[in-house]
Design an enzyme around this catalytic site. Structure first.
Site, short mmCIF file in Angstrom:
data_model
loop_
_atom_site.label_atom_id
_atom_site.label_comp_id
_atom_site.label_asym_id
_atom_site.label_seq_id
_atom_site.Cartn_x
_atom_site.Cartn_y
_atom_site.Cartn_z
N LYS B 237 2.55 4.01 2.46
CA LYS B 237 2.67 3.11 3.59
C LYS B 237 4.11 2.72 3.88
O LYS B 237 5.01 2.91 3.07
CB LYS B 237 1.80 1.87 3.34
CG LYS B 237 0.33 2.16 3.67
CD LYS B 237 -0.53 0.93 3.60
CE LYS B 237 -1.91 1.24 4.22
NZ LYS B 237 -2.87 0.16 3.95
N ARG B 271 -7.26 3.31 -2.72
CA ARG B 271 -7.44 4.27 -1.61
C ARG B 271 -6.16 5.08 -1.49
O ARG B 271 -5.10 4.53 -1.24
CB ARG B 271 -7.73 3.48 -0.33
CG ARG B 271 -7.97 4.35 0.89
CD ARG B 271 -8.32 3.48 2.09
NE ARG B 271 -8.52 4.26 3.30
CZ ARG B 271 -7.54 4.62 4.10
NH1 ARG B 271 -6.30 4.26 3.85
NH2 ARG B 271 -7.81 5.35 5.19
#
Lengths: 232, 302
Positions: B237, B271
């Site tokens: 991210k 995840r």
């Protein structure tokens, strides 16, 4: 009189949870358990356990192995420092696994005890009852290979072979010839315990069976079962 | 979630068994969720699994590498070309049915905020609704309850789906995360979702600047102390990229560092894009925590 004896090695990895998910040496544990089961089956009045520690002492049989000293996560705490010496603690586990509920006598000996002192102790242990069984927790050289805990010492193989030959032949008195200083150099911590066995079986016929004999991690492990009877 | 010692401020509630599909994951067993995008334009390796056969190969690969859950999404998180519910269902539902047929045992998650997509996914065999836009569509919880599926309750602040944070601020970001995720979890319970299948997610980068994402990572123990299982979605991210000043393809080490810290704080579901590396990190941390034994310990014990 000594009716039966067993010799088992004393690596901490004998305690199954310590090796993690992989059982690592199930056949070694199986051989130890079979040897201890044979002791129990000999219907002794007492099973005496002999192993090497820092002091020569008789230990409380209610004590157990201090697993937290090796694997705090398994014990849920750090080592307490007040458990049994490792060889006696492992013997306790084996007796528990064999569901032995009879009398236990836990005796430690030291690397400083001479062959004569060990033999005399063995004789006293054997003389205390009509039916005594002896479990000796003893290891051979820890310097058998380059990857061994003590690195390679070429003298290891002949030293351990001397023990194997004596036990296979039932010639337990030959164990009194083991060289204490060489044993110390080879990290072969079982020398005094085997000499207690020699003293306990003195004057008896010994029929020996080998259940395991190998050095998967460079330490010599021997599992043996001994049946004793009067010389005819 | 099991009953813990208390419910007052600062009370720590024990983690319970997490039920997803046919599986019951005990506390201390890290769960890896492998990402499989049915999109041409997701941020990481765009279009990699747009093709259905490539997507099915990806499912097989992530399972082989140690994923317990596959998370299938048909709409990227970032703004871009419109994807309506019909198109989202077209991208995901048929594929979910194919995955279910090929892998009867794997937990299937669908990444969606829409209840229509959630319903189609559950009908196709999905076990978990990964509502990454934080309860935007309240009917999603009703769908989870109706099908006995699990629900991820994520914090997005005041963001609408597929929007980027713009000058967002919080008096206390973790307090906001806790308030929103616990409110969603309570609403899910009231809607009839099995409490053992409800998960909370701080949703790194969603409605957060990099400082906020670092703060929720640092304070993740405040979430795990609630007793709800915590999911973290850290993989590659922007907060990793900005923290280390690295482009997309160089974010794995930073991702794994954040993964390790989250695992240490007690996060249970991870995840991820890189399953094999993540599995090793969370298994290692589980062993350090004392939740998992080493695979094979011999050193010093022979």
């Amino acid at each position: 009189m000594l009716v039966a004896a067993a010799s088992c090695p004393a690596p901490p990895l004998l305690d199954r949870p310590l090796t993690g998910t992989d059982p690592v040496l199930p056949q070694l544990r199986q051989a130890c358990l079979a040897a201890v089961a044979a002791l129990v089956a000999s219907e002794p009045a007492v099973i005496a356990v002999v192993g090497v520690a820092g002091q020569r002492l008789i230990w409380d049989p209610a004590l157990r192995l201090d697993r937290g000293a090796f694997a705090p996560a398994l014990a849920g705490r750090a080592g307490s420092g007040d458990g049994l010496p490792v060889p006696l603690g492992l013997a306790g586990l084996l007796l528990d696994q064999a569901a032995y509920g009879g009398r236990r006598q836990l005796q430690s000996v030291t690397q400083d005890d001479s062959a004569a002192e060990c033999a005399a102790l063995g004789a006293r242990i054997a003389a205390q009852h009509e039916r005594v069984a002896l479990l000796v927790m003893a290891d051979g050289s820890a310097r058998r290979t380059l990857k061994a805990p003590g690195y390679l010492d070429e003298r290891s193989a002949p030293f351990d072979a001397q023990i194997e030959t004596a036990i296979r032949a039932g010639d337990l008195a030959a164990l009194l010839q083991l060289d204490a200083s060489l044993a110390r150099e080879l990290l072969a911590s079982g020398r005094p315990a085997w000499q207690v066995l020699a003293g306990a079986a003195h004057g008896l016929r010994a029929d020996c069976e080998i259940g395991y004999c190998d050095d998967p991690f460079g330490v010599w492990y021997l599992v043996a079962s001994v049946r004793c009877s009067a010389l005819s | 979630m099991t009953d813990g010692a208390g419910t007052g401020p600062g009370a720590v509630r024990a983690q319970g068994v997490l039920r997803l599909g046919a599986h019951a994951f005990p506390p201390g067993r890290p769960v890896i969720m492998g990402i499989v995008n049915r999109t041409p334009d997701s941020f990481f390796r765009p279009g990699l699994t747009w093709d259905e056969s490539a997507a099915m190969e990806r499912v097989q690969a992530v399972i082989a590498e140690g994923a317990d859950i596959v998370d299938i999404g048909g709409v990227p998180a970032a703004p871009g070309a419109q994807v309506d519910a019909a198109e989202e269902i077209r991208r995901t539902a048929g594929f979910i049915a194919a995955v279910r047929a090929a892998h009867p045992e794997v937990v299937i998650s669908v990444d969606t905020w829409r209840h229509e997509t959630g319903r189609a996914a559950c009908e196709a065999g999905a076990d978990l609704l990964n509502d990454s836009w934080g309860g935007h569509d309240p009917r999603l919880a009703e769908v989870a309850a109706e099908f006995g599926a699990g629900l991820v309750c994520a914090h997005v602040g005041r963001q609408q789906p597929r929007t980027r944070p713009f000058r967002v601020w919080y008096p206390d970001v973790m307090a906001d995360v806790l308030a929103q995720t616990l409110r969603l979890a309570d609403a899910a319970v009231r809607a009839g979702v099995d409490p053992a299948s409800i998960v909370i997610d701080p949703a790194h980068d969603f409605g957060k600047n990099t400082w906020h994402s670092l703060e929720v990572t640092r304070r993740l123990a405040e979430m795990t102390a609630t007793g709800w299982p915590v999911l973290v979605s850290l993989s590659n991210k922007d907060f990793v990229g900005e923290t280390l000043d690295v482009p997309l393809e160089e974010r794995l080490p930073g991702t794994l560092a954040a993964t390790a810290v989250s695992a240490w704080h007690g996060a249970r579901i991870f995840r991820v894009h890189q399953v094999r590396e993540s599995r090793q990190v969370v298994d290692m941390v589980a062993a350090i925590r004392g939740d998992r034994p080493p695979a094979r310990a011999v050193r010093g014990l022979a």
